[in-house]
Design a protein around this motif. Sequence first.
Motif, short mmCIF file in Angstrom:
data_model
loop_
_atom_site.label_atom_id
_atom_site.label_comp_id
_atom_site.label_asym_id
_atom_site.label_seq_id
_atom_site.Cartn_x
_atom_site.Cartn_y
_atom_site.Cartn_z
N ALA A 18 0.83 -1.21 0.00
CA ALA A 18 0.00 0.00 0.00
C ALA A 18 0.87 1.26 0.00
CB ALA A 18 -0.93 0.00 1.21
N LEU A 19 1.99 1.20 0.71
CA LEU A 19 2.89 2.36 0.75
C LEU A 19 3.46 2.65 -0.64
CD1 LEU A 19 4.49 4.51 2.36
CD2 LEU A 19 6.30 2.80 2.61
N VAL A 20 3.87 1.59 -1.32
CA VAL A 20 4.46 1.76 -2.65
C VAL A 20 3.41 2.35 -3.61
CG1 VAL A 20 5.41 0.53 -4.64
CG2 VAL A 20 6.25 0.02 -2.35
N GLU A 21 2.17 1.86 -3.49
CA GLU A 21 1.10 2.40 -4.34
C GLU A 21 0.88 3.89 -4.07
OE1 GLU A 21 -2.26 -0.19 -3.70
OE2 GLU A 21 -1.29 -1.80 -4.83
N GLU A 22 0.89 4.25 -2.80
CA GLU A 22 0.70 5.66 -2.40
C GLU A 22 1.85 6.53 -2.94
OE1 GLU A 22 -1.36 7.48 -0.15
OE2 GLU A 22 0.00 9.19 0.18
#
Length: 195
Positions: A18-22
């Motif tokens: 999720a962090l990478v997507e953000e």
Amino acid sequence: IDKIDIMGIPFANVTRKALVEEIMRERLQDGKKTYIVTANPEIVEHASKDTDYRNIICSSDFVIPDGIGVIYASKVLNTPLEERIAGFDLMTELLGMANAKRYKVFLLGAEESVVQLAAENVEKQYKHIDLAGYHHGFIDIEDEALPKQISKFKPDIVFIALGFPKQDQWINKHLHLFDKGIFMGVGGSFDVLAG
Ligand code: UDP
């Protein structure tokens, strides 16, 4: 992405995915300047004793729990964090993204021979990365000439491997010279990248 306070440090409560997507969506595509700290227990301990250092860490966009000790502490405090995100793994994911999108990357830190090898390996493994350049990390962190020179490249991602607290002090002092980019302290990661 919500934050959970562990010993005075606001940790991002998020999975790596999720962090990478953000980071991809909001930060890289829209060019939002972003400062990422990967904090292990030594960093948390240092921050608890040094207010200036803690303030720098708290000014970052994301503090990532690097090290299982931080995860244990979050459980003991009854505010469990989603997962451990190793700094090296996050750097690898960002390099992969940079490769897919042909982003411009700069490497700052480590011994000259180490950062040179790390840069060669990045170019070999990630053929589409636009490697803007690299520089060793035995520098005066007050000096503005080098960060000004780096900012002229308009890098999308700058990895800073000066060890802590130097890498965070460098980012804190010089971030204002840049219009965009992801700035991430990566400790000893160039030594690993150099193989
Ligand atoms: N380093 C540097 N400049 C300095 C001190 C250290 O570039 O003034 C580099 C060093 O060569 C090594 C990294 O920073 O590559 C430090 O890694 P370490 O694992 O000690 O960092 P930590 O994970 O403790 O932040």
